[in-house]
Scaffold this motif. Structure first.
Motif, PDB file in Angstrom:
ATOM      1  N   TYR A  37       6.426  -1.374  14.285  1.00 17.17           N
ATOM      2  CA  TYR A  37       7.510  -1.308  13.301  1.00 17.17           C
ATOM      3  C   TYR A  37       8.605  -2.285  13.721  1.00 17.17           C
ATOM      4  O   TYR A  37       9.218  -2.131  14.778  1.00 17.17           O
ATOM      5  CB  TYR A  37       8.047   0.120  13.209  1.00 17.17           C
ATOM      6  N   VAL A  38       8.826  -3.301  12.885  1.00 14.64           N
ATOM      7  CA  VAL A  38       9.781  -4.359  13.190  1.00 14.64           C
ATOM      8  C   VAL A  38      11.109  -4.056  12.502  1.00 14.64           C
ATOM      9  O   VAL A  38      11.136  -3.642  11.335  1.00 14.64           O
ATOM     10  CB  VAL A  38       9.240  -5.724  12.724  1.00 14.64           C
ATOM     11  N   ALA A  39      12.198  -4.288  13.211  1.00 16.15           N
ATOM     12  CA  ALA A  39      13.526  -4.077  12.627  1.00 16.15           C
ATOM     13  C   ALA A  39      13.721  -4.998  11.423  1.00 16.15           C
ATOM     14  O   ALA A  39      13.368  -6.178  11.477  1.00 16.15           O
ATOM     15  CB  ALA A  39      14.600  -4.345  13.672  1.00 16.15           C
ATOM     16  N   PRO A  40      14.281  -4.495  10.324  1.00 17.21           N
ATOM     17  CA  PRO A  40      14.470  -5.313   9.123  1.00 17.21           C
ATOM     18  C   PRO A  40      15.623  -6.308   9.264  1.00 17.21           C
ATOM     19  O   PRO A  40      16.345  -6.313  10.262  1.00 17.21           O
ATOM     20  CB  PRO A  40      14.771  -4.272   8.041  1.00 17.21           C
ATOM     21  N   ILE A  41      15.777  -7.147   8.260  1.00 20.30           N
ATOM     22  CA  ILE A  41      16.812  -8.180   8.266  1.00 20.30           C
ATOM     23  C   ILE A  41      18.200  -7.554   8.316  1.00 20.30           C
ATOM     24  O   ILE A  41      18.537  -6.683   7.511  1.00 20.30           O
ATOM     25  CB  ILE A  41      16.687  -9.062   7.006  1.00 20.30           C
ATOM     26  N   ASP A  42      19.000  -7.981   9.291  1.00 25.95           N
ATOM     27  CA  ASP A  42      20.408  -7.590   9.394  1.00 25.95           C
ATOM     28  C   ASP A  42      20.630  -6.080   9.385  1.00 25.95           C
ATOM     29  O   ASP A  42      21.648  -5.594   8.878  1.00 25.95           O
ATOM     30  CB  ASP A  42      21.223  -8.235   8.265  1.00 25.95           C
ATOM     31  N   LEU A  61       2.284 -12.085  13.056  1.00 29.69           N
ATOM     32  CA  LEU A  61       2.039 -11.213  14.201  1.00 29.69           C
ATOM     33  C   LEU A  61       0.906 -10.238  13.899  1.00 29.69           C
ATOM     34  O   LEU A  61       0.096  -9.912  14.767  1.00 29.69           O
ATOM     35  CB  LEU A  61       3.319 -10.453  14.564  1.00 29.69           C
ATOM     36  N   SER A  62       0.829  -9.796  12.651  1.00 33.75           N
ATOM     37  CA  SER A  62      -0.255  -8.893  12.251  1.00 33.75           C
ATOM     38  C   SER A  62      -1.609  -9.583  12.367  1.00 33.75           C
ATOM     39  O   SER A  62      -2.601  -8.976  12.782  1.00 33.75           O
ATOM     40  CB  SER A  62      -0.032  -8.408  10.815  1.00 33.75           C
ATOM     41  N   GLY A  63      -1.657 -10.869  12.002  1.00 31.36           N
ATOM     42  CA  GLY A  63      -2.915 -11.601  12.084  1.00 31.36           C
ATOM     43  C   GLY A  63      -3.269 -12.036  13.496  1.00 31.36           C
ATOM     44  O   GLY A  63      -4.438 -12.251  13.812  1.00 31.36           O
ATOM     45  N   ALA A  64      -2.257 -12.185  14.355  1.00 25.93           N
ATOM     46  CA  ALA A  64      -2.488 -12.700  15.702  1.00 25.93           C
ATOM     47  C   ALA A  64      -2.731 -11.608  16.732  1.00 25.93           C
ATOM     48  O   ALA A  64      -3.099 -11.904  17.871  1.00 25.93           O
ATOM     49  CB  ALA A  64      -1.293 -13.552  16.144  1.00 25.93           C
ATOM     50  N   THR A  65      -2.523 -10.341  16.358  1.00 30.53           N
ATOM     51  CA  THR A  65      -2.669  -9.235  17.303  1.00 30.53           C
ATOM     52  C   THR A  65      -3.550  -8.146  16.674  1.00 30.53           C
ATOM     53  O   THR A  65      -3.777  -8.140  15.464  1.00 30.53           O
ATOM     54  CB  THR A  65      -1.299  -8.611  17.659  1.00 30.53           C
ATOM     55  N   PRO A  66      -4.037  -7.201  17.469  1.00 27.79           N
ATOM     56  CA  PRO A  66      -4.916  -6.154  16.938  1.00 27.79           C
ATOM     57  C   PRO A  66      -4.171  -4.992  16.285  1.00 27.79           C
ATOM     58  O   PRO A  66      -4.753  -3.922  16.085  1.00 27.79           O
ATOM     59  CB  PRO A  66      -5.681  -5.692  18.177  1.00 27.79           C
ATOM     60  N   PHE A  67      -2.899  -5.171  15.947  1.00 28.87           N
ATOM     61  CA  PHE A  67      -2.092  -4.087  15.398  1.00 28.87           C
ATOM     62  C   PHE A  67      -1.744  -4.347  13.927  1.00 28.87           C
ATOM     63  O   PHE A  67      -1.666  -5.494  13.487  1.00 28.87           O
ATOM     64  CB  PHE A  67      -0.792  -3.926  16.187  1.00 28.87           C
ATOM     65  N   LYS A  68      -1.486  -3.274  13.206  1.00 23.71           N
ATOM     66  CA  LYS A  68      -0.839  -3.372  11.920  1.00 23.71           C
ATOM     67  C   LYS A  68       0.645  -3.563  12.186  1.00 23.71           C
ATOM     68  O   LYS A  68       1.247  -2.818  12.953  1.00 23.71           O
ATOM     69  CB  LYS A  68      -1.062  -2.087  11.115  1.00 23.71           C
ATOM     70  N   VAL A  69       1.242  -4.581  11.573  1.00 21.34           N
ATOM     71  CA  VAL A  69       2.655  -4.881  11.812  1.00 21.34           C
ATOM     72  C   VAL A  69       3.394  -4.811  10.486  1.00 21.34           C
ATOM     73  O   VAL A  69       2.963  -5.393   9.489  1.00 21.34           O
ATOM     74  CB  VAL A  69       2.830  -6.280  12.444  1.00 21.34           C
ATOM     75  N   LYS A  70       4.503  -4.102  10.448  1.00 20.52           N
ATOM     76  CA  LYS A  70       5.259  -3.951   9.213  1.00 20.52           C
ATOM     77  C   LYS A  70       6.739  -3.804   9.515  1.00 20.52           C
ATOM     78  O   LYS A  70       7.126  -3.440  10.618  1.00 20.52           O
ATOM     79  CB  LYS A  70       4.765  -2.732   8.427  1.00 20.52           C
ATOM     80  N   ILE A  71       7.556  -4.108   8.534  1.00 23.40           N
ATOM     81  CA  ILE A  71       8.986  -3.878   8.654  1.00 23.40           C
ATOM     82  C   ILE A  71       9.248  -2.385   8.478  1.00 23.40           C
ATOM     83  O   ILE A  71       8.727  -1.761   7.550  1.00 23.40           O
ATOM     84  CB  ILE A  71       9.762  -4.701   7.609  1.00 23.40           C
ATOM     85  N   GLY A  72      10.021  -1.810   9.380  1.00 21.43           N
ATOM     86  CA  GLY A  72      10.281  -0.377   9.338  1.00 21.43           C
ATOM     87  C   GLY A  72      11.107   0.030   8.127  1.00 21.43           C
ATOM     88  O   GLY A  72      11.958  -0.728   7.655  1.00 21.43           O
ATOM     89  N   HIS A  73      10.842   1.229   7.609  1.00 26.59           N
ATOM     90  CA  HIS A  73      11.567   1.769   6.459  1.00 26.59           C
ATOM     91  C   HIS A  73      12.161   3.144   6.780  1.00 26.59           C
ATOM     92  O   HIS A  73      11.660   3.857   7.644  1.00 26.59           O
ATOM     93  CB  HIS A  73      10.638   1.881   5.237  1.00 26.59           C
TER      94      HIS A  73
END
Length: 352
Positions: free
Chosen positions: A235-240, A212-224
């Motif tokens: 900010y993407v929700a992490p696993i489980d 998603l980071s490579g396909a869109t103009p945004f920085k995409v990361k798992i939220g902490h």
């Protein structure tokens, strides 16, 4: 007697192909009508066979799973479940692009009956095949033009630009391709941080974030935990785990599943309703089930601006429909019009 679900298996490895035939054929819901070793053979058979769903490998001799998905969706649209081994970044990238091209879901390939996860992976595959076989696959709808109105068609004046500080999005089946279209439409100058819940097989989350980071103009990361949301970042929700907002910062919650989902769009939206009220925007995209609907209702009650994807462009109208039935949706818009609407709402160059 209920008709069995017709499944076509596309898998180049003879050992894995026989294993998939055994797994799927042992489930009383299914009838395996063909098991082939190449995408080319699959396309030839589709001229005469009519499967309800296709189990599609990614790494194939000749045409790969992405190109096969493109060909199938162009010539004979059929629900596709991508079955991939999590082996390298290249395979994950192909799998994610297959979702963008029209495949409905991606699941991990069950290999080795002695593997500790075999039974769970086999059950997951069969569940996905059964669910996705019911999806009516259609080509994407036509842009019908931007509509400034409520979900019931009542004209409403938009709030003044610059009134918002965060965008939250929830998506499930069909979400990856919808997200790419929406996020590319927003562009790199979009002035709000974005919180995202996308239902996806947990083993593919890292690959999804990278893709998603490579396909869109945004920085995409798992939220902490305790992260301060920044403009230009998704900010993407992490696993489980649930992704929530507390005192303006991200928080990761291990609370119970909501609508059988963890992470849940409703949990995210509830936190945005509490923390931001009318300064938040919530969007529910295509997806099966009802996740996000109650949270979007809480956002609308709190004064937030709420949008759901219209049935004309949804792969599955479940989540947007559930939200609309609760009165949670201020505007129901076809996918191509959502990004322009969001840009009109936030205004140019506005910072939270």
């Amino acid at each position: 007697m209920r008709r069995k679900i017709k499944v076509m298996i596309v898998e180049d490895s003879l050992v894995v192909r026989e294993l998939l035939k055994h797994i799927i054929g042992s489930d009383s819901r299914f009838e395996v009508i063909a098991a082939v070793d190449s995408a080319e053979q699959c396309l030839r058979l589709l001229q005469t066979e009519h499967p309800d769903v296709i189990s599609l490998d990614i790494r194939l001799p000749g045409m790969n799973g992405l190109d096969a998905t493109l060909q199938i969706m162009a010539k004979r649209p059929t629900p596709i479940v991508v079955v991939a081994a999590q082996v390298d970044d290249d395979e994950l990238n192909i799998a994610m692009n297959a979702l963008r091209a029209g495949a409905l879901s991606v699941v991990e390939k069950p290999v080795g009956v002695t593997n500790v996860d075999f039974e769970a992976l086999a059950a997951k595959l069969c569940t996905q095949l059964a669910i996705m076989s019911q999806v009516k696959v259609v080509r994407q709808g036509i842009d019908r033009g931007l509509r400034f109105g409520s979900a019931d068609g009542t004209p409403q004046a938009p709030p003044p630009p610059g009134s918002f500080s965060m965008l939250g999005i929830a998506a499930s089946t069909g979400g990856p391709q919808a997200l790419v279209q929406l996020l590319c439409g927003l562009g790199e100058g979009f002035p709000l941080p974005i919180m995202l819940v996308q239902h996806i097989t947990s083993s593919f989350l890292d690959g999804f974030v990278s893709w998603l980071s490579g396909a869109t103009p945004f920085k995409v990361k798992i939220g902490h935990e305790d992260e301060l949301p920044e403009v230009g970042t998704i900010y993407v929700a992490p696993i489980d785990r649930h992704l929530v907002l507390i005192h303006g910062r991200l928080s990761i919650s291990d609370g119970p599943a909501v609508c059988n989902q963890k992470p849940s769009g409703t949990v995210l939206f509830n936190s945005m309703a509490r923390e931001l009220g009318r300064k938040a925007i919530g969007v529910v995209l295509t997806g099966m089930g009802a996740d996000g609907s109650e949270g979007l209702a809480a956002m609308r009650t709190a004064g937030a601006y709420t949008i759901a994807e219209d049935a004309s462009t949804c792969v599955v109208f479940g989540m947007p429909s559930a939200a609309a039935k609760l009165g949670a949706v201020r505007e129901m818009l076809p996918l191509p019009t959502i990004a322009p609407r969001l840009k009109a709402l936030v205004g140019p160059g506005v910072t939270p």
